[in-house]
Write a protein that holds these residues in place. Structure first.
Motif, PDB file in Angstrom:
ATOM      1  N   GLY A  29       0.789  -1.268   0.045  1.00  0.00           N
ATOM      2  CA  GLY A  29       0.452   0.306   0.077  1.00  0.00           C
ATOM      3  C   GLY A  29       0.896   1.574   0.162  1.00  0.00           C
ATOM      4  N   VAL A  30       2.149   1.238   0.913  1.00  0.00           N
ATOM      5  CA  VAL A  30       2.873   2.110   1.283  1.00  0.00           C
ATOM      6  C   VAL A  30       3.394   2.179  -0.481  1.00  0.00           C
ATOM      7  CG1 VAL A  30       4.965   2.855   1.364  1.00  0.00           C
ATOM      8  CG2 VAL A  30       3.131   2.277   3.792  1.00  0.00           C
ATOM      9  N   ASN A  31       4.032   1.596  -0.841  1.00  0.00           N
ATOM     10  CA  ASN A  31       4.559   1.671  -2.410  1.00  0.00           C
ATOM     11  C   ASN A  31       3.821   2.387  -3.423  1.00  0.00           C
ATOM     12  OD1 ASN A  31       7.409   1.073  -1.687  1.00  0.00           O
ATOM     13  ND2 ASN A  31       6.578  -0.789  -2.123  1.00  0.00           N
ATOM     14  N   SER A  32       2.206   1.653  -3.071  1.00  0.00           N
ATOM     15  CA  SER A  32       1.283   1.930  -4.588  1.00  0.00           C
ATOM     16  C   SER A  32       0.903   3.944  -4.877  1.00  0.00           C
ATOM     17  CB  SER A  32       0.304   0.770  -4.391  1.00  0.00           C
ATOM     18  OG  SER A  32      -0.418   1.620  -3.065  1.00  0.00           O
ATOM     19  N   LEU A  33       0.966   4.732  -2.920  1.00  0.00           N
ATOM     20  CA  LEU A  33       0.711   5.343  -2.555  1.00  0.00           C
ATOM     21  C   LEU A  33       2.225   6.608  -3.131  1.00  0.00           C
ATOM     22  CD1 LEU A  33      -0.761   7.746  -1.473  1.00  0.00           C
ATOM     23  CD2 LEU A  33       0.950   6.962   0.954  1.00  0.00           C
ATOM     24  N   LEU A  34       3.028   6.246  -3.110  1.00  0.00           N
ATOM     25  CA  LEU A  34       3.995   6.903  -3.198  1.00  0.00           C
ATOM     26  C   LEU A  34       4.513   7.135  -4.660  1.00  0.00           C
ATOM     27  CD1 LEU A  34       7.063   7.841  -2.211  1.00  0.00           C
ATOM     28  CD2 LEU A  34       8.424   5.905  -2.488  1.00  0.00           C
ATOM     29  N   PHE A  35       4.474   5.469  -5.850  1.00  0.00           N
ATOM     30  CA  PHE A  35       4.299   5.569  -7.042  1.00  0.00           C
ATOM     31  C   PHE A  35       3.204   6.778  -8.082  1.00  0.00           C
ATOM     32  CE2 PHE A  35       7.083   2.300  -6.202  1.00  0.00           C
ATOM     33  CZ  PHE A  35       7.801   2.240  -7.728  1.00  0.00           C
ATOM     34  N   ALA A  36       2.070   6.041  -6.768  1.00  0.00           N
ATOM     35  CA  ALA A  36       0.723   7.150  -7.863  1.00  0.00           C
ATOM     36  C   ALA A  36       0.959   8.265  -7.234  1.00  0.00           C
ATOM     37  CB  ALA A  36      -0.266   6.623  -6.919  1.00  0.00           C
ATOM     38  N   SER A  37       1.594   9.173  -5.651  1.00  0.00           N
ATOM     39  CA  SER A  37       1.500  10.764  -5.695  1.00  0.00           C
ATOM     40  C   SER A  37       2.548  11.007  -6.780  1.00  0.00           C
ATOM     41  CB  SER A  37       2.491  10.783  -4.502  1.00  0.00           C
ATOM     42  OG  SER A  37       3.071   9.851  -4.096  1.00  0.00           O
ATOM     43  N   TYR A  38       3.597  10.081  -6.898  1.00  0.00           N
ATOM     44  CA  TYR A  38       4.738  11.136  -7.740  1.00  0.00           C
ATOM     45  C   TYR A  38       4.551  10.984  -9.209  1.00  0.00           C
ATOM     46  CZ  TYR A  38       9.484  10.812 -10.396  1.00  0.00           C
ATOM     47  OH  TYR A  38      10.322  11.398 -11.141  1.00  0.00           O
TER      48      TYR A  38
END
Length: 75
Positions: A29-38
């Protein structure tokens, strides 16, 4: 090494991974949030796909800030 051999003998190989499901789901979940916000940050900074080094750094900083605000536990 004694603890390792006892654990393997008494509980089996998968006992070494007890309690890992929750962190694995959480990091996904954290990685998906990070890639989406990037990706969103890159589009906010410039509509063009080729960003300069400063623009890429700014997009990464924005993604890191979003990750720190949204995904930080207990703050």
């Amino acid at each position: 090494m004694d603890i390792l051999s006892q654990t393997l003998r008494k509980e089996g190989f998968f006992a070494l991974y007890k309690g890992m499901l929750s962190p694995l789901i959480g990091i996904a979940g954290v990685n998906s949030l990070l890639f989406a916000s990037y990706g969103i940050s890159k589009r906010i900074i410039s509509p063009f796909p080729n960003l300069s080094l400063k623009e890429t750094a700014a997009a990464g900083a924005m993604a890191g800030a979003a990750n720190a605000i949204i995904a930080s536990p207990g703050v």
